[in-house]
Design a protein around this motif. Sequence first.
Motif, short mmCIF file in Angstrom:
data_model
loop_
_atom_site.label_atom_id
_atom_site.label_comp_id
_atom_site.label_asym_id
_atom_site.label_seq_id
_atom_site.Cartn_x
_atom_site.Cartn_y
_atom_site.Cartn_z
N THR A 1 34.48 56.31 19.60
CA THR A 1 34.74 57.52 19.08
C THR A 1 36.25 58.13 19.08
N ALA A 2 36.59 57.85 20.43
CA ALA A 2 38.34 58.08 20.61
C ALA A 2 39.18 56.90 20.03
N GLN A 3 38.62 55.44 19.88
CA GLN A 3 39.51 54.59 19.07
C GLN A 3 39.63 55.09 17.65
N VAL A 4 38.66 55.31 16.99
CA VAL A 4 38.32 55.72 15.68
C VAL A 4 39.41 56.89 15.21
N MET A 5 39.01 57.95 16.12
CA MET A 5 40.05 59.07 15.82
C MET A 5 41.61 58.85 16.01
N HIS A 6 41.85 58.21 17.15
CA HIS A 6 43.21 57.61 17.12
C HIS A 6 43.69 57.08 16.01
N ALA A 7 42.93 55.92 15.61
CA ALA A 7 43.19 55.10 14.33
C ALA A 7 43.39 56.06 13.00
N TYR A 8 42.57 56.97 13.04
CA TYR A 8 42.65 57.98 11.81
C TYR A 8 43.89 58.80 11.89
N GLY B 1 47.31 56.25 11.09
CA GLY B 1 47.09 55.30 10.05
C GLY B 1 47.04 53.72 10.32
N GLU B 2 45.86 53.66 11.38
CA GLU B 2 45.50 52.40 11.63
C GLU B 2 44.00 52.03 11.48
N PHE B 3 43.39 52.95 10.55
CA PHE B 3 41.93 52.65 10.36
C PHE B 3 41.62 51.21 9.85
N ASP B 4 42.66 50.59 9.47
CA ASP B 4 42.44 49.05 9.23
C ASP B 4 42.29 48.34 10.03
N GLN B 5 42.36 48.61 11.42
CA GLN B 5 42.37 47.71 12.62
C GLN B 5 41.03 48.00 13.16
N ILE B 6 40.24 48.95 12.78
CA ILE B 6 38.79 49.21 13.38
C ILE B 6 37.94 48.23 12.88
N HIS B 7 37.58 47.33 13.66
CA HIS B 7 36.51 46.25 13.26
C HIS B 7 35.28 46.89 12.89
N LEU C 1 31.82 61.86 17.13
CA LEU C 1 32.45 61.16 15.88
C LEU C 1 31.95 61.76 14.67
N LEU C 2 30.77 62.25 14.43
CA LEU C 2 30.48 62.71 13.49
C LEU C 2 30.97 64.14 13.05
N PHE C 3 30.98 64.81 14.06
CA PHE C 3 31.74 66.09 13.79
C PHE C 3 33.23 65.79 13.59
N ALA C 4 34.06 65.11 14.45
CA ALA C 4 35.51 65.03 14.11
C ALA C 4 35.85 64.53 12.90
N THR C 5 34.93 63.58 12.33
CA THR C 5 35.35 62.95 11.04
C THR C 5 35.06 63.83 10.03
N TRP C 6 33.78 64.59 10.38
CA TRP C 6 33.75 65.68 9.01
C TRP C 6 34.86 66.51 8.99
N ALA C 7 35.20 67.47 10.28
CA ALA C 7 36.24 68.10 10.37
C ALA C 7 37.44 67.67 9.92
N LEU C 8 38.07 66.30 10.12
CA LEU C 8 39.08 65.70 9.64
C LEU C 8 39.31 65.71 8.19
N VAL C 9 38.15 65.64 7.56
CA VAL C 9 38.08 65.47 6.03
C VAL C 9 37.90 66.99 5.34
N ARG C 10 36.98 67.76 5.94
CA ARG C 10 36.74 69.14 5.38
C ARG C 10 37.24 70.21 6.04
N GLN C 11 37.50 70.36 7.16
CA GLN C 11 38.32 71.50 7.87
C GLN C 11 38.80 71.03 9.06
N PHE D 1 43.78 52.71 27.61
CA PHE D 1 44.83 53.09 26.63
C PHE D 1 44.80 54.65 26.76
N ASP D 2 45.96 55.39 26.37
CA ASP D 2 46.19 56.81 26.54
C ASP D 2 45.90 57.52 25.28
N PHE D 3 44.60 57.81 25.39
CA PHE D 3 43.98 58.71 24.24
C PHE D 3 44.45 60.09 24.21
#
Length: 233
Positions: free
Chosen positions: A20-27, A30-36, A180-190, A219-221
């Motif tokens: 979750t920390a990796q994905v949100m940092h990537a979002y 601008g590094e989402f393409d690096q998420i395997h 991760l569900l919450f954070a991604t929803w909030a990033l997109v919707r609120q 890593f320093d998240f």
Amino acid sequence: MGTYAPGEPWTARDQMLLRTAQVMHAYAHGEFDQIHPVPVDFAVAGTFPDNRIIASAPFRRAVYGSGGDGSYVHTSGVFLATGRLGLALTAGAALGRAIGNSRRRSDAQRMAQADWRPFDQGSVFVNQYGFYLRTAAGLLWWGWDDLLECQMIEPGRLVMLGVTPEGQRNFMVDSDLAELLFATWALVRQPQHWQFLQRVWLIPAWLEHYRNVYGISAFDFAREFPDHFGQLS
């Protein structure tokens, strides 16, 4: 999740919080393409790699509502027995009916009370457009636009108001990917959601545990994110 004891092992829950920390940092950077991607055996809408699944974990889901309307079947059948023993049998049957009716009435009243009730369970699969829920009944897709409200009520537990074919319904989701569900929803919707601004996916106790386990390679998240994404509380 509470505090960690010194030397406590790294668990599947910890690994999902790291993901979750990796994905949100990537979002944020601008590094989402690096998420395997996570390989799955079902069709995913859209075109790879934009539609790729990035995380999966077990989940349990409860729905808020009642299990009945308060009605029950009242038994009033007549049972008559003759003779000296028959009087006792007749009285016993009446008592049994009364007890049974009382129990059914209590059960019906209890079921009519609104509460969180187990709904389904299985595996949740997340991508940038929403998530899939795989259960014994099939595969269900939820896009971020299908969720009207979301809130973390405790680590690993999310409450969401969703739009379903039956109308709006409140669900409670228990999963190691709830953050991760919450954070991604909030990033997109609120992105002004107060829990999003406080970065609830970086649980302080877990962050300390992660640093202890990974040491100098951690890593320093916790560093500041861009202003448009949210600030540390």
